[in-house]
Design a protein around this motif. Structure first.
Motif, PDB file in Angstrom:
ATOM      1  N   TYR A 152      -9.860   7.575 -16.018  1.00 18.37           N
ATOM      2  CA  TYR A 152      -8.426   7.333 -15.847  1.00 18.37           C
ATOM      3  C   TYR A 152      -7.636   8.387 -16.616  1.00 18.37           C
ATOM      4  N   THR A 153      -6.637   8.972 -15.961  1.00 17.20           N
ATOM      5  CA  THR A 153      -5.780   9.949 -16.644  1.00 17.20           C
ATOM      6  C   THR A 153      -4.694   9.244 -17.457  1.00 17.20           C
ATOM      7  N   ALA A 154      -4.115   8.178 -16.867  1.00 12.85           N
ATOM      8  CA  ALA A 154      -3.129   7.376 -17.612  1.00 12.85           C
ATOM      9  C   ALA A 154      -3.883   6.270 -18.335  1.00 12.85           C
ATOM     10  N   LYS A 155      -3.793   6.246 -19.648  1.00  7.91           N
ATOM     11  CA  LYS A 155      -4.608   5.322 -20.448  1.00  7.91           C
ATOM     12  C   LYS A 155      -3.838   4.095 -20.929  1.00  7.91           C
ATOM     13  N   SER A 156      -2.540   4.011 -20.587  1.00  2.11           N
ATOM     14  CA  SER A 156      -1.707   2.977 -21.208  1.00  2.11           C
ATOM     15  C   SER A 156      -1.633   1.673 -20.432  1.00  2.11           C
ATOM     16  N   ALA A 157      -2.223   1.612 -19.241  1.00  2.00           N
ATOM     17  CA  ALA A 157      -2.156   0.386 -18.444  1.00  2.00           C
ATOM     18  C   ALA A 157      -2.789  -0.770 -19.224  1.00  2.00           C
TER      19      ALA A 157
END
Length: 802
Positions: free
Chosen positions: A717-722
């Motif tokens: 995952y590139t976006a880690k904040s989910a």
């Protein structure tokens, strides 16, 4: 079957897999075919790979090093720019690949160089799935081998040969060591076949299932190596045409391949004892699998292909939804520990669990008629049996043979250079609460536009040079009236669908519908060489024109149109409209509009209209919300009540949180209840206050759990904040179990004062304010706006009472 060797005869069968083989300096095509008397290998000898080049480029290209031996032949075919064409014939794949590289270096255009020879041979003869071959059987030294038939000719054929299927499922340790394999199937007359090959010592007494029934289907293996060898022998004995399973390619067959490779076992489970292999090393995907003579169908992929939709695609979830039955295990979410325990302590129970999984997959295929859908789709498209997706390839299969007979080769690349067509028409909505909304739908709007306005790649090429008689499109397009191909294909598909519907053949009807609707999408895709913005725009922009004109005609009849979307027009009859007149009015309105289109198109374009508006739905109550924080009406979002055949009212949600999986169970339940109360006139504020009170007191905690599945490995995952990714990381840290970071892992979490935390390792207090403002407020606000109040007023009043 070999008794008549070299005697010319006809062979009829269903083509399972297709292959191009190089042998002793020659190219031949190999088709594994199931006949009425058993499987046969059909071979077409002395074949060549073919592609095309403009005559002016042919000599320069063939003068290059390594290409002088390529055979060339000038044809009567031409390009879409009317250039004369030469065919180039290569006798092996290496030569073709070299030709493609040289052409690219010289900036020379090649046409149809990506069409595989084994497919071209069939599609040029309009052969999709069933074929009749003319030729002879050859004598084989090994009489136990599959018969080989050398064909000199082939043609299309209609057939109803039954194929033999098996459902396969492996159980293994957490490190991948094979414990057992379950095999389940049924014959046409309903006879059940079941077997489990299990690693273990055969017990002295016959084992029993958890229900106490005697188990006779276990075959015992000494160890994992013995299990693999027994499975290979089973494939030769049972000889299935089709293998089905759940993630059967990406998990089961990939696992089997890796374990066999580790033990240096040749995994010869294909027909003719050919090995299972992968076209790309370590890429275990359906498109890279090679299993000669056998078709592999993954349940998840094919449910999606048939447009079934589920919140989750785990076998447990889908089986419960479709069959009202689940896995034969106590703890589905933590089944690995239980599987290990069963393997060491209760192998009969593990065999029962393994076989149940195989049976559930089979029952899902039967329940959804997926076997029939797969067959019908292959018959319609010419795609290799079992190939999922591939809408561009399906288009090419249908279109190319007609295009060649019309004197053209396909373009080498899309014509558009950045100009894109608009999407479907979406009308501004009129928000509000209504009674008696009619939905008028154009039946297969885009295919009908293609057929009516003669939209066609070949027709565009020919129409551009015609003066006066061509049918105008958009972006300067002109379409010839002379034998257009795509409208003809649409006509044929439409007629076949009507026949399928009259015969109640749901799988065929669904397959045709999906193919027809994909034709526009293909023309609008840059991955298709026929893509041209003039084609796609002449469909979508014509759709805009049709929707706007339809609205004007409806309003001329004295009714208000409150919304429109792509092919649907939402008509308000008026809150005081007589209920008993609704059906009659809807049908009459559709008939009137259809007649007006027939008259208009005949008068303006001298065209026959195939546009067909249908009275689709009557919403007795209907709510069109506003955009959040705005007075403007929303798009693609509404709720309505529709009366079922049994007289009950059903709530229909479109584009709302109710149909999205990323909202909490509480939010879903409350939203459903709010609209049910809105439409029935029940007290909404009192209900919301009760919910808010229960939330703040912790009475509703069980409904606050979010469930999300990892669509890829956690590190990818590139976006880690989910939130679900944070919860997954915490779960891995807390348990030390890396499985929670793997693609497909199911993460259950709640939102706390310290962010997302996994349910099983939650150490912080639940953030009730998050659920109040981020979950309940967004779904309650549209309903409360109708009541001239707001969520803040309701919560303020409620908080003052606590």
């Amino acid at each position: 079957m070999n008794s008549g060797a070299n005697e010319l005869q006809l062979l009829q069968g269903r083509v399972l897999t297709r292959h191009a083989i190089h042998r002793q300096g020659s190219l031949f095509l190999q088709y594994f075919v199931q006949t009425a008397t058993g499987p046969v290998t059909v071979e077409i000898l002395n074949q060549e790979h073919v592609c095309f080049v403009k005559n002016v480029d042919g000599a320069r290209l063939l003068a290059s090093e390594g290409l002088r031996s390529i055979r060339a032949s000038e044809l009567t075919l031409k390009s879409f720019h009317h250039d004369p064409i030469t065919a180039l014939y290569c006798n092996d794949g290496r030569q073709l690949r070299h030709l493609v590289r040289v052409a690219k270096d010289l900036d020379i255009e090649l046409f149809e160089s990506d069409v595989k020879t084994e497919h071209r041979f069939l599609i040029e003869r309009f052969i999709a799935l069933d074929a009749e071959f003319y030729g002879y059987f050859i004598d084989l030294q090994d009489t136990s081998s599959q018969p080989v038939f050398v064909a000199t000719r082939a043609r299309q054929l209609e057939s109803d040969i039954e194929l033999k299927a098996i459902s396969l499922d492996f159980e293994c340790s957490i490190t991948g060591e094979l414990y057992s394999v379950g095999l389940y199937g049924q014959s046409v007359d309903g006879v059940i076949y079941q077997k489990v090959i299990m690693v273990g010592d055969e017990p002295d007494t016959e084992p029993c299932s958890p229900s106490g029934e005697s188990i006779e289907y276990i075959e015992w293996a000494l160890n994992e190596v013995d299990l693999i060898h027994r499975l290979i022998a089973w494939f030769h004995y049972y000889d299935p045409d089709i293998i089905i399973g759940w993630a059967v390619v990406t998990f089961d067959l990939a696992l089997l391949y890796r374990r066999a490779k580790q033990h240096q076992i040749a995994l010869s489970i294909g027909r003719g004892a050919q090995a299972l292999s992968w076209k790309v090393e370590d890429k275990y995907r359906p498109e890279t699998l090679s299993l000669p003579g056998r078709v592999v169908l993954d349940g998840i992929d094919w449910l999606k292909a048939a447009f079934y939709q589920f919140d989750r695609y785990s076998l447990e979830f889908v089986a419960q939804a479709l069959l009202d039955e689940g896995k034969a295990i106590h703890n589905v979410d933590n089944r690995m520990d239980e599987i290990n325990d069963l393997f060491f302590n209760d192998k009969p129970a593990l065999a029962h669990y393994n076989l149940t999984d195989s049976r559930l997959v089979w029952d899902i295929f039967e329940k959804t008629q997926l076997f029939d859908f797969v067959i019908e789709r292959a018959k319609l498209t010419g795609l290799e049996l079992g190939r999922v997706g591939a809408s561009v390839a399906a288009f090419n299969n249908l279109y190319l043979p007609h295009l060649h007979r019309a004197g053209f080769v396909a373009p080498s690349k899309p014509a558009s250079d950045g100009i894109e067509s608009p999407g479907g028409y979406v009308m501004d909505s009129v928000p509000g609460l209504y009674q008696h909304i009619l939905v008028l739908d154009f039946k297969s709007l885009y295919p009908s536009i293609i057929r009516t306005f003669l939209i066609d790649p070949k027709g565009l090429v020919e129409g551009t040079s015609e003066i006066g008689d061509a049918v105008p499109g958009f972006l300067g397009a002109q379409f010839s009236r002379d034998k257009p191909i795509l409208p003809m294909l649409i006509k044929k598909l439409s007629e076949e669908r009507e026949l399928a519907k009259s015969q109640k053949n749901a799988p065929l009807s669904q397959a045709i519908k999906i193919i027809m609707n994909s034709l526009y999408g293909v023309l609008g895709s840059r991955g298709c060489v026929f893509h041209d913005a003039r084609l796609a725009s002449s469909i979508t922009m014509r759709g805009h024109e049709i929707m706007k004109q339809t609205r004007r005609w409806v309003e001329d009849e004295g009714f208000e149109v409150i919304y429109g979307d792509t092919d649907s027009t939402f008509v308000w009859l008026g809150d005081d409209f007589a209920f008993e007149q609704v059906q009659k009015t809807g049908k009459a309105l559709a008939e009137k509009i259809n007649l007006l289109w027939q008259q208009k198109l005949k008068a303006e374009y001298d065209l026959v209209s195939f546009l067909e508006l249908e009275f689709e739905t009557h919403f007795e109550k209907f709510f069109m919300p506003t955009l959040r924080g705005s007075v403007e009406g929303s798009k693609k979002r509404y709720v309505g009540t529709k009366r079922e055949q049994d007289g009950s009212l059903k709530l229909i949600f479109k584009g709302m949180e109710q149909v999205r999986s990323d909202w909490s169970p509480l939010a879903r339940r409350v939203q459903y209840e709010l609209y049910e109360r809105l439409f029935s006139g029940q007290d909404i504020e009192a209900y919301l206050k009760e919910i808010i009170n229960g939330l703040n007191r912790g009475f509703l905690d069980r409904e606050l759990v979010f469930t999300k599945q990892l669509r890829r490995n956690l590190e990818d995952y590139t976006a880690k904040s989910a939130p679900h990714l944070k919860a997954a990381r915490k779960l891995c840290d807390a348990t030390g179990d890396g499985q929670y970071a793997k693609r497909g892992a199911r993460i259950e979490y709640v939102m706390t004062l310290n962010g997302a935390e996994p349910v099983s390792y939650c150490t912080s207090k639940i953030d009730y304010d998050y659920y109040l403002t981020r979950q309940l407020e967004p779904i309650a606000e549209p309903v409360l706006s109708i009541l001239k109040t707001s969520f803040s007023e309701v919560t303020t009043n409620q908080m003052s009472l606590i």
